[in-house]
Design an enzyme around this catalytic site. Sequence first.
Site, PDB file in Angstrom:
ATOM      1  N   ARG A  35       0.648  -1.411   0.255  1.00  0.00           N
ATOM      2  CA  ARG A  35       0.544   0.226  -0.148  1.00  0.00           C
ATOM      3  C   ARG A  35       0.559   0.694  -0.078  1.00  0.00           C
ATOM      4  NH1 ARG A  35      -3.800  -0.928   4.856  1.00  0.00           N
ATOM      5  NH2 ARG A  35      -1.993  -2.151   6.027  1.00  0.00           N
ATOM      6  N   ASN A  82      -6.656  -1.921   1.840  1.00  0.00           N
ATOM      7  CA  ASN A  82      -6.438  -3.945   1.980  1.00  0.00           C
ATOM      8  C   ASN A  82      -7.865  -4.768   1.907  1.00  0.00           C
ATOM      9  OD1 ASN A  82      -3.539  -4.505   1.722  1.00  0.00           O
ATOM     10  ND2 ASN A  82      -3.660  -4.387   3.993  1.00  0.00           N
TER      11      ASN A  82
END
Length: 740
Positions: free
Chosen positions: A8, A26
């Site tokens: 990320r 996520n």
Amino acid sequence: MVQGVGFRPFVYRLAQTHHLAGWVRNGEQGVEIFLEGAEPSVERFVEELETEAPPAASISQVEVDPAKPEGFLDFAIRESERIDRPTVRVSPDLPVCDECLRELFDPADRRYLYPYINCTNCGPRYTVVLGLPYDRPKTTMKDWPLDAYCRGEYGDPANRRFHAQPVACAECGPTYFLQIGDERIFGAAAIERTAEILRDGKILAVKGLGGYHLACDARNGNAVRALRERKYRKEKPFAVMARDVEIAAQIVELSNETRELLTGIARPIVLARAKQQFPGVAPENHELGVMLPYTPLHHLLFASGAPEVLVMTSANRSSEPIAYEDADAIESLVGIADAFLIGDRPIARRVDDSVARVGAYGPAILRRARGYAPGAVATIPCERPILALGADLKNALTLVVDGQAFVSQHIGDLEHYTAFQAFEETIRDLLAMYEVKMDEVLLVHDAHPQYRTTLHAAQIAAKKKVAVQHHRAHIASVLAERGEWNRCVVGVSFDGTGWGDDGTVWGGEIFAGSVHEGFERVAHLRPAVLPGGDAAAEFPVQAAAGFLAQLGDLPDLCAAPFNFPERFRAARELVTKNVRCFGTTSMGRLFDTAAALIGFTRETTYEGQAAIWVEQLARRTAHRDGFEFPYTDGELDFRPLLTAVIQSRLTGVALETIARRFQVGVAHGISECLRTICKEQGAKTVVLSGGVFQNELLLGDLKPQLDVLGLEVWTNRMVPTNDGGISLGQAAMAAFARTN
């Protein structure tokens, strides 16, 4: 595999580079990204998403769909979202990265000498995860709140510790202490004293990522001998940890491929030819299993003066699972370890070190655990979850969720009660992690009615259960790795034992077919008898009594030069009277018979020892002429092969030459057999699987012969070729409702 690997933050930085707005988060099925921006920028972003991803990330698929713009002004990292059960791939544990190592030894850094240093590019993952999605409250770090400094790094998208779930420092995180009797030593002094203890020839229990290790100086023969005696490990080789790759290159031969495997992100134990001998570490073995430091603690120990080569073996008594809980480790290792180096952070699940090697067909995994598990190894077309229980030896499980096949870490041999407990724990753990209920799964087990996995399956309340024949599962495991469901192949499945369709002990089987259509047994090793059943696997001379019964004019094998012990006479009586004798086509027991004739007449102390002994003996000579091992009428006839071994012993041929000619003969027999069968079946692809194909010398002899035949050869790459890969093949066969 895009969670827990710094993905990320990477997406955030990539979006900033291309001036894109939106968010990343996520999800249960992976990482979800919403992008707004100019079309060329979006296209470059998608391209670089795969080409520039973090080294530990693995992208199996990128799905791109149009979306209505929402007018975002910047790019943000959002919290995880729960909708359905998770199917994301959990990252295996990662070795400490170079950046963290630089900080670890920088006196000016906040984490100087801190043994739990990590970032998004390294550190524990699978061994700290308690649930999905992978966020700190669902890890074993949940009880250590971040201090202001760590919280600042954790919340900064530009920092490499952004959302590194195990992040901590000496002010807010766990630490290590050394326990010697009732004395406890904390901090840097604990590491220094530990190194001193190792230099003094003592045995230490060290808490690692997935369990405890027992460590001692590999060059101290007395320490190694004491470790063997205390651990009840008679002859099975120990692995060693080298201080760095330069030391590793001094003790084993490192080809470019072996070096790459040794230093790769999984950091397994790598088997390689030894350049130095360490008394008692790997008896009667020309290879050595070596690994490099992969945790900050390992590096701290070496930096504090620990011996540059350490025996580093699973902390347990022989054949038991690795100890991973502090109280259990202290209790079970009393009398083995002289001291304990204990870390505060709990281990979520036990995970051994992986074992791998580079062979004739490239890198191969012999034990799949730390660094590999629980990564998905295949995508199997199925709608319902599948739970495959594997075999009783070298057990590992496979759980298929939304088509993704997650293979567990190595569990062990289920004949041991503690290993069976670990088996049950791992079932519960996998199902809980992916939120799968037992009554949802298609439960798959081996066809052997007396396997512990089969008996356990009978007690499970799954609505549908399927039995899969052992040797077909071996072949299917190779095809599952490649997603080849319809490819017609000739599959060679050679191992020690497995329940056959006819109720006999199989182990030298050749099949033709596909996963989709099933596998037909088209050839096999000539049947023999196995006196005493499974016990013959522990006594090569007992297996020999069954195979040699088909040979005429045998010399007195209890006299020189064979010197078989009394057990051979007793086993021969069983064969003569046909008492407790079982039919077998086991290639593993044929190797044991050859080992007995060549000189291995004692009891084995670990699985496959006699066959390994033959291979190691054969490596001492480059002799290329093989004994005859003919293939006729669907059978590989072992009688000329064994007759030649006997005659060679009687005429005084060197043992290494006999072993080499036996190995070459087996390879030539297999090659000629495949030449005939592939022509009959119109097949161009050969699959090799089963424990016998861990014999790297055999594969090396086979490869040029099969290359000449123009055959494409597939072997296991993602899971072990031994029974550790069985569960993947079981799952694949069951997905197509193919048990044969």
